[in-house]
Design a protein around this motif. Structure first.
Motif, PDB file in Angstrom:
ATOM      1  N   LEU A   1       0.829  -1.202   0.000  1.00 54.45           N
ATOM      2  CA  LEU A   1       0.000   0.000   0.000  1.00 54.45           C
ATOM      3  C   LEU A   1       0.869   1.261   0.000  1.00 54.45           C
ATOM      4  O   LEU A   1       0.641   2.191  -0.788  1.00 54.45           O
ATOM      5  CB  LEU A   1      -0.912  -0.011   1.240  1.00 54.45           C
ATOM      6  N   LEU A   2       1.884   1.288   0.859  1.00 51.87           N
ATOM      7  CA  LEU A   2       2.761   2.463   0.945  1.00 51.87           C
ATOM      8  C   LEU A   2       3.550   2.651  -0.353  1.00 51.87           C
ATOM      9  O   LEU A   2       3.709   3.781  -0.839  1.00 51.87           O
ATOM     10  CB  LEU A   2       3.711   2.316   2.137  1.00 51.87           C
TER      11      LEU A   2
ATOM     12  N   ILE B   1       7.223   4.757  -1.729  1.00 50.36           N
ATOM     13  CA  ILE B   1       8.184   4.467  -0.657  1.00 50.36           C
ATOM     14  C   ILE B   1       8.188   2.964  -0.419  1.00 50.36           C
ATOM     15  O   ILE B   1       7.161   2.385  -0.081  1.00 50.36           O
ATOM     16  CB  ILE B   1       7.790   5.184   0.659  1.00 50.36           C
ATOM     17  N   PHE B   2       9.354   2.345  -0.605  1.00 48.96           N
ATOM     18  CA  PHE B   2       9.481   0.903  -0.420  1.00 48.96           C
ATOM     19  C   PHE B   2      10.050   0.666   0.981  1.00 48.96           C
ATOM     20  O   PHE B   2      11.237   0.849   1.222  1.00 48.96           O
ATOM     21  CB  PHE B   2      10.393   0.327  -1.495  1.00 48.96           C
ATOM     22  N   ALA B   3       9.174   0.277   1.895  1.00 51.55           N
ATOM     23  CA  ALA B   3       9.545   0.169   3.309  1.00 51.55           C
ATOM     24  C   ALA B   3       9.983  -1.237   3.683  1.00 51.55           C
ATOM     25  O   ALA B   3       9.563  -2.224   3.071  1.00 51.55           O
ATOM     26  CB  ALA B   3       8.358   0.561   4.186  1.00 51.55           C
ATOM     27  N   GLU B   4      10.789  -1.293   4.697  1.00 53.55           N
ATOM     28  CA  GLU B   4      11.107  -2.530   5.390  1.00 53.55           C
ATOM     29  C   GLU B   4       9.834  -3.077   6.035  1.00 53.55           C
ATOM     30  O   GLU B   4       8.841  -2.344   6.176  1.00 53.55           O
ATOM     31  CB  GLU B   4      12.087  -2.158   6.496  1.00 53.55           C
ATOM     32  N   THR B   5       9.902  -4.310   6.502  1.00 50.25           N
ATOM     33  CA  THR B   5       8.750  -4.882   7.199  1.00 50.25           C
ATOM     34  C   THR B   5       8.294  -4.008   8.368  1.00 50.25           C
ATOM     35  O   THR B   5       7.091  -3.894   8.625  1.00 50.25           O
ATOM     36  CB  THR B   5       9.086  -6.297   7.713  1.00 50.25           C
TER      37      THR B   5
ATOM     38  N   ALA C   1      13.772   1.146 -13.668  1.00 50.27           N
ATOM     39  CA  ALA C   1      12.440   0.588 -13.440  1.00 50.27           C
ATOM     40  C   ALA C   1      11.894   1.012 -12.083  1.00 50.27           C
ATOM     41  O   ALA C   1      10.748   1.461 -11.963  1.00 50.27           O
ATOM     42  CB  ALA C   1      12.489  -0.937 -13.531  1.00 50.27           C
ATOM     43  N   GLY C   2      12.719   0.915 -11.045  1.00 46.73           N
ATOM     44  CA  GLY C   2      12.291   1.315  -9.714  1.00 46.73           C
ATOM     45  C   GLY C   2      12.042   2.811  -9.623  1.00 46.73           C
ATOM     46  O   GLY C   2      11.068   3.255  -9.008  1.00 46.73           O
ATOM     47  N   ALA C   3      12.912   3.595 -10.246  1.00 44.46           N
ATOM     48  CA  ALA C   3      12.771   5.052 -10.191  1.00 44.46           C
ATOM     49  C   ALA C   3      11.478   5.495 -10.870  1.00 44.46           C
ATOM     50  O   ALA C   3      10.766   6.375 -10.363  1.00 44.46           O
ATOM     51  CB  ALA C   3      13.979   5.721 -10.843  1.00 44.46           C
ATOM     52  N   VAL C   4      11.151   4.900 -11.996  1.00 47.80           N
ATOM     53  CA  VAL C   4       9.921   5.252 -12.715  1.00 47.80           C
ATOM     54  C   VAL C   4       8.689   4.782 -11.925  1.00 47.80           C
ATOM     55  O   VAL C   4       7.717   5.529 -11.762  1.00 47.80           O
ATOM     56  CB  VAL C   4       9.923   4.655 -14.141  1.00 47.80           C
ATOM     57  N   GLY C   5       8.744   3.561 -11.430  1.00 47.20           N
ATOM     58  CA  GLY C   5       7.605   3.035 -10.671  1.00 47.20           C
ATOM     59  C   GLY C   5       7.303   3.886  -9.445  1.00 47.20           C
ATOM     60  O   GLY C   5       6.145   4.219  -9.167  1.00 47.20           O
ATOM     61  N   ALA C   6       8.346   4.262  -8.714  1.00 48.02           N
ATOM     62  CA  ALA C   6       8.164   5.038  -7.486  1.00 48.02           C
ATOM     63  C   ALA C   6       7.675   6.451  -7.795  1.00 48.02           C
ATOM     64  O   ALA C   6       6.754   6.955  -7.148  1.00 48.02           O
ATOM     65  CB  ALA C   6       9.472   5.089  -6.696  1.00 48.02           C
TER      66      ALA C   6
ATOM     67  N   ALA D   1       8.440  -4.152  -9.192  1.00 43.16           N
ATOM     68  CA  ALA D   1       7.006  -4.426  -9.157  1.00 43.16           C
ATOM     69  C   ALA D   1       6.312  -3.893  -7.918  1.00 43.16           C
ATOM     70  O   ALA D   1       5.099  -3.690  -7.914  1.00 43.16           O
ATOM     71  CB  ALA D   1       6.772  -5.938  -9.243  1.00 43.16           C
ATOM     72  N   VAL D   2       7.088  -3.648  -6.858  1.00 46.71           N
ATOM     73  CA  VAL D   2       6.474  -3.336  -5.568  1.00 46.71           C
ATOM     74  C   VAL D   2       5.666  -2.039  -5.597  1.00 46.71           C
ATOM     75  O   VAL D   2       4.745  -1.866  -4.795  1.00 46.71           O
ATOM     76  CB  VAL D   2       7.552  -3.312  -4.456  1.00 46.71           C
ATOM     77  N   TYR D   3       5.978  -1.149  -6.530  1.00 44.96           N
ATOM     78  CA  TYR D   3       5.266   0.131  -6.581  1.00 44.96           C
ATOM     79  C   TYR D   3       3.889   0.018  -7.235  1.00 44.96           C
ATOM     80  O   TYR D   3       3.172   1.015  -7.345  1.00 44.96           O
ATOM     81  CB  TYR D   3       6.126   1.188  -7.277  1.00 44.96           C
ATOM     82  N   GLY D   4       3.556  -1.167  -7.698  1.00 50.56           N
ATOM     83  CA  GLY D   4       2.182  -1.427  -8.083  1.00 50.56           C
ATOM     84  C   GLY D   4       1.796  -1.042  -9.501  1.00 50.56           C
ATOM     85  O   GLY D   4       0.649  -1.229  -9.894  1.00 50.56           O
TER      86      GLY D   4
END
Lengths: 443, 443
Positions: free
Chosen positions: A371-372, A378-382, B171-176, B202-205
């Motif tokens: 969600l964050l 923002i890619f957060a730690e657990t 990829a991460g910079a664009v996604g974020a 992928a984590v940025y959705g």
């Protein structure tokens, strides 16, 4: 709990590298700026500044007592605002010498306070939602703040080796800080830690020692080493330097208020491992009020735990004053302290300020990390998943008021806990053709 | 190459979200601050600001031409110094609207310029050695700087999707950035990328699309998509937004000079992938000179490549003006562009300023990563190992003067290339006892 002001001025003697050795023998003469003494949190007994952490009278935890009596509020504010873009802008409020910014140090802090409007919309927060993003620190966790304080204390006491036991963030923070400052480092970890974590800790070139045993064995060994002649000259950042180390967390409170325009937030959500961070954030807020840097008005502090290691949350919900230890089993490993030393103080602060302590399970942690990332990039730690997940839960239960200004802490970086979101993957796989692109419904 | 001043003032019309759609149809009316037009680097042909990247006359690369004519030097300096602690302090020198700092953006930049005294001692540098550490950016690479520019251009042109082809940092910079700004993102990667890199992107959705093929296939597909109706409203940060995107690297030059006290360094060591970063750092330095913000004196720019992908270094050493493409085979994957678009410009700048282009092999890269970590507590990506390794080599060969002020760029984070130092491990493994500690010779 709040800032303690003493009548006697701080010792004016200075310590430089030439006199650091003798300072070990006579710790009362060290220059750690406004730090005046160590004071027992339980019985108030005072001792001179030195590498000690437990009260000789009652075994209670020692913390720093300051002399802030000479400060003029507006002059102090100007001094801070014209200071460096790191924690040393607050040197007048920390146990460090006035010239600390000139010494080799990783200079952490002054991380972004992100106005999280997208996340606020998703959570229904209307009063202003902010993420204090400590992944921007040099080794990408808030540990750089506390290690920076311990390093300056180690320098003042004439120590030459920086040490700790760790299973993660702290190992990297100590290794990096020691490298920059020209200290030897010796970090102790369980011998069977994952290879990735070993690499992150080992790359700074200090000694990294695997102990055949679990994390408790590592800690027990470190306590033995401190009492042994072999441990002489060693500063264990979170043991014999703990009173200094812990003060680093106050800078989170200072920064949040200054970044809000010298204003207290209404609500703060803080992760709980040992609980030290939460208590020091409260201490920092109280200091700002007493010094007149912010207007005195009510604030609420909320604690966040992972369900798999939630001794404080459990005690809070059960209405207990004591915290019953738990055996941790959670993906939030940086918070996995089953017997948190500052648990009782956390309970006291949460209750006194009108806050609460809540927990979320592993699935909720992963959801909150996503969600964050998806809303704010923002890619957060657990641990960041824990605070965001708990914030959502506290809003749903009505304990956190969505109409008030709220700050949520992210204390670490998702790159260090990639496994937590390992299920995240490709949206689609296509052939390199427009037809395949259209077939996949991506346009 | 240097800042281009034009007689006509920038269009005073403003663009907000309500008018952004029409701006696409009439790109000349967009407000991108001091950006006045696009100008061909080869033939000088000018066109209005728009999402185009190649000259319609000669197919040369387009770059931004500015109108800086209204600036007073000291007023500009004060404006910058009182600006935010991110790249937007330089908004008056970038293709962005004046109110850019108020828009949702990752706000990268103003990263630490670390005075690297320990590394200087190891390398024998006496004139002052600094590491510009871009691992402090939000997604921990310099790509946040360029993507932030592309995002503002995308906003001005009314685009709603941010896209790129990438195998890593981008990829991460664009996604974020897209997540923070509320854009859709669609990133194309080779379908068989390592799982860790897929997770980070992928984590940025956003949409993350695997293409069955290699990186060249991915790029070819993206070019096709830009020309297709399906690609309408899409901003490919490093294709149709490339002129804006590339300008982000100028901020490295601005920050280095301001952090040195508004002074040009004597020597800068810059990594080479496409070569764009190096050319824009030169452009940034030239602008500061022309604007009177720094004293005009000679500086040398050095390019750094990995041996396994060293087309520019090879051309430099052979005395050629053209760059012969190579098939990359190196651990420095973020620099592995075998046919660098800006290679000829890099050769020109290195020769004109008296610099050089050098390369190091994979073993030297790993050694240099360890050296930087051990001396300064900075854990660099492989690209940082390339610049530090090349710096050492240039000192040994006499091409870089150790008596002069030198700045070395670290453009990324070691956490993203852990494999490079996977061999790093425990110093010792012991039983949890003092006897075992002493036997291991750790005291």
């Amino acid at each position: 709990m709040a800032a303690q002001t003493v009548a006697t001025p701080a010792d004016p003697g200075t310590t430089d590298s030439a006199t650091a050795e003798s300072a070990t023998a006579n710790p009362g003469s060290v220059d750690l700026g406004p730090a005046a003494a160590l004071s027992c949190r339980e019985c108030g007994h005072r001792v001179p500044l030195g590498p000690v952490f437990a009260c000789e009278e009652c075994f209670g935890p020692l913390e720093i007592a300051y002399d802030f009596s000479a400060y003029d509020t507006e002059e102090l504010r100007r001094r801070i605002e014209s200071g460096p873009a790191n924690i040393w802008r607050y040197a007048p409020l920390l146990p460090v010498p006035a010239d600390v910014a000139d010494k080799p140090n990783l200079n952490p802090g002054w991380t972004k306070l992100v106005q999280a409007d997208n996340l606020a919309r998703e959570l229904g927060v209307t009063g202003g939602l902010y993420v204090k993003d400590d992944s921007g620190n040099p080794t990408h966790s808030f540990k750089d703040r506390v290690v920076a304080q311990a390093l300056e204390a180690a320098r003042a006491f004439g120590f030459t080796t920086l040490s700790c036991s760790s299973t993660g963030n702290l190992a990297g923070a100590v290794g990096a800080a020691a490298a920059r400052a020209g200290f030897r480092s010796c970090v102790f970890i369980p011998h069977d830690l994952e290879q990735g974590k070993v690499v992150m800790a080992a790359v700074y070139g200090g000694d990294l020692v695997g102990i055949e045993g679990n994390y408790d064995d590592v800690n027990r060994f470190c306590s033995e080493l401190i009492g042994d002649p072999a441990g002489e000259g060693w500063g264990f950042v979170n043991v014999n330097l703990r009173p200094y180390y812990a003060e680093g967390s106050k800078t989170l409170a200072y920064e949040i208020c200054e970044q809000l325009g010298w204003r207290l937030p209404d609500q703060i959500v803080v992760p709980i491992a040992s609980g030290s961070q939460l208590t020091k954030i409260d201490k920092g807020l109280q200091e700002l009020i007493e010094l007149g840097l912010v207007e005195d008005r009510p604030y609420k502090i909320f604690g966040a735990q992972a369900r798999g290691c939630s001794p404080v949350s459990t005690a809070f919900k059960d209405g207990h004053d004591v915290v019953r230890p738990q055996k941790p089993d959670t993906i939030a490993k940086s918070l996995a302290i089953g017997n948190p030393a500052d648990g009782p103080y956390v309970l006291d602060i949460a209750r006194r300020t009108g806050g609460a302590v809540e927990d979320v399970d592993d699935a909720e942690i992963v959801d909150a990390i996503r969600l964050l990332a998806r809303t704010e990039g923002i890619f957060a730690e657990t641990a960041g998943g824990v605070t965001v997940g708990v914030t959502r839960k506290l809003i749903e239960s009505g304990l956190l008021d969505p109409a008030k200004t709220t700050v949520v802490l992210n204390t670490g970086d998702g790159l260090k806990t990639l496994d937590a979101v390992a299920g995240t993957g490709l949206t689609a796989t296509i052939r390199p053709s427009l037809d395949s692109f259209h077939e996949a419904g991506l346009a």
